[in-house]
Design an enzyme around this catalytic site. Sequence first.
Site, mmCIF file in Angstrom:
data_model
loop_
_atom_site.group_PDB
_atom_site.id
_atom_site.type_symbol
_atom_site.label_atom_id
_atom_site.label_comp_id
_atom_site.label_asym_id
_atom_site.label_seq_id
_atom_site.Cartn_x
_atom_site.Cartn_y
_atom_site.Cartn_z
ATOM 1 N N MET A 122 0.853 -1.189 0.000
ATOM 2 C CA MET A 122 0.000 0.000 0.000
ATOM 3 C C MET A 122 0.888 1.238 0.000
ATOM 4 O O MET A 122 1.772 1.371 0.818
ATOM 5 C CB MET A 122 -0.894 -0.005 1.236
ATOM 6 C CG MET A 122 -1.725 -1.274 1.399
ATOM 7 S SD MET A 122 -2.923 -1.513 0.094
ATOM 8 C CE MET A 122 -4.200 -0.380 0.629
ATOM 9 N N CYS A 123 0.643 2.138 -0.932
ATOM 10 C CA CYS A 123 1.518 3.283 -1.112
ATOM 11 C C CYS A 123 0.716 4.497 -1.557
ATOM 12 O O CYS A 123 -0.438 4.384 -1.957
ATOM 13 C CB CYS A 123 2.589 2.993 -2.170
ATOM 14 S SG CYS A 123 3.455 1.423 -1.952
ATOM 15 N N THR A 124 1.375 5.655 -1.498
ATOM 16 C CA THR A 124 0.787 6.907 -1.963
ATOM 17 C C THR A 124 1.807 7.605 -2.844
ATOM 18 O O THR A 124 3.001 7.618 -2.533
ATOM 19 C CB THR A 124 0.423 7.814 -0.775
ATOM 20 O OG1 THR A 124 -0.469 7.125 0.095
ATOM 21 C CG2 THR A 124 -0.224 9.105 -1.252
ATOM 22 N N ASN A 149 -3.834 3.081 -4.080
ATOM 23 C CA ASN A 149 -3.998 1.666 -4.401
ATOM 24 C C ASN A 149 -5.435 1.381 -4.837
ATOM 25 O O ASN A 149 -6.138 2.289 -5.255
ATOM 26 C CB ASN A 149 -3.585 0.818 -3.188
ATOM 27 C CG ASN A 149 -2.239 1.228 -2.615
ATOM 28 O OD1 ASN A 149 -2.173 1.877 -1.583
ATOM 29 N ND2 ASN A 149 -1.168 0.888 -3.304
ATOM 30 N N ARG A 205 -6.368 7.999 1.839
ATOM 31 C CA ARG A 205 -5.072 8.594 1.517
ATOM 32 C C ARG A 205 -5.130 9.370 0.201
ATOM 33 O O ARG A 205 -4.475 10.396 0.051
ATOM 34 C CB ARG A 205 -4.002 7.500 1.461
ATOM 35 C CG ARG A 205 -3.602 6.973 2.831
ATOM 36 C CD ARG A 205 -2.494 5.942 2.764
ATOM 37 N NE ARG A 205 -2.962 4.639 2.313
ATOM 38 C CZ ARG A 205 -2.706 4.087 1.140
ATOM 39 N NH1 ARG A 205 -1.966 4.733 0.251
ATOM 40 N NH2 ARG A 205 -3.161 2.891 0.830
#
Length: 328
Positions: free
Chosen positions: A1-3, A174, A227
């Site tokens: 999970m990333c931004t 994501n 996010r």
Amino acid sequence: MCTSVTYQTTGGDQFLARTMDFAFELGGRPVAIPRQHHFSSVTNAAGFDAPYSFIGTGRNLNGYIHVDGVNEYGVSAAALYFAGQAHYAATPVDGQINLAPHEVLMWILGNVKSAQELGDRLASLTIVEAAAPLLNIVVPLHWIISDKSGATYVLEQQADGMHYMKNPVGVMTNSPDFDWHLKNLSNYVQLQPDQHADRQYGDLAVNAFGPGTGALGMPGDFTSPSRFVRTVFMREHTETVATIGAAVNALSHMLNSVEIPKGVKIKADGSVDYTQYRAYMSMNEPAFYMQPYNDQTITRVALTPALMTAARPTEFTLATTQQFNQVN
């Protein structure tokens, strides 16, 4: 999970930044890939070539694997998790460039000079179900791509085919798919940086508690939709700065709002997702900046002519600050 998020200075310098949020320790570091480097592939014996040099977060697993970076022409890209929606070809296709999901980013950075060129070449690309080393799974990924003109796109391959979409907000997280995230922004049109006006309810005058009320209702959790909304708001309203150093600083503060400390996001299997590092890709220099979780010191590596023409990839050790200044 990333931004991930893009940013432009007042002088027009372009940046792509990202958090790497994962439970499994990836162990990446800055790695510069020289021109004409040959990559092996798990989809075919021939592998693929990278005519252009690039630098980003990499690791040598019997061949280098990168998850983000910027190339010598100012094209930057990052791979982010796309669980539950990524769909790849079952087998390689004759006559196509066949790549495993974890190989796509290296091909992009090593082969295109602009985001537009990538769009023009996607018809020759097939992404194949093939497991990544170390993780030993087919990694579900989608990609954000940006170049120094400011053009930004999202690449997703789903059951109905490959989608290459303009990114009008400069943000990606994501699952769900990118189009869903854009539609979800309609639920947050009330967000604003200044405070809301006082309201009258019957005979009662309701006064705002003070500055910040404009952001009431902004989601604060660590899910991908939250996010995304939070980062779109931060990108839209964070002040624009003039210099490269100030831009990296501004991006660091923006990503503070979505950084995941260890222990606050526990998965069903008991593993702990956290922000292993933040990366900042400076497209006009070009240069790569990396900020790890355990030491917030930022390491900068410029993609110099010497690195571009080196005989082999060059790895860099992350800088550290060993102690705090003592204040009596």
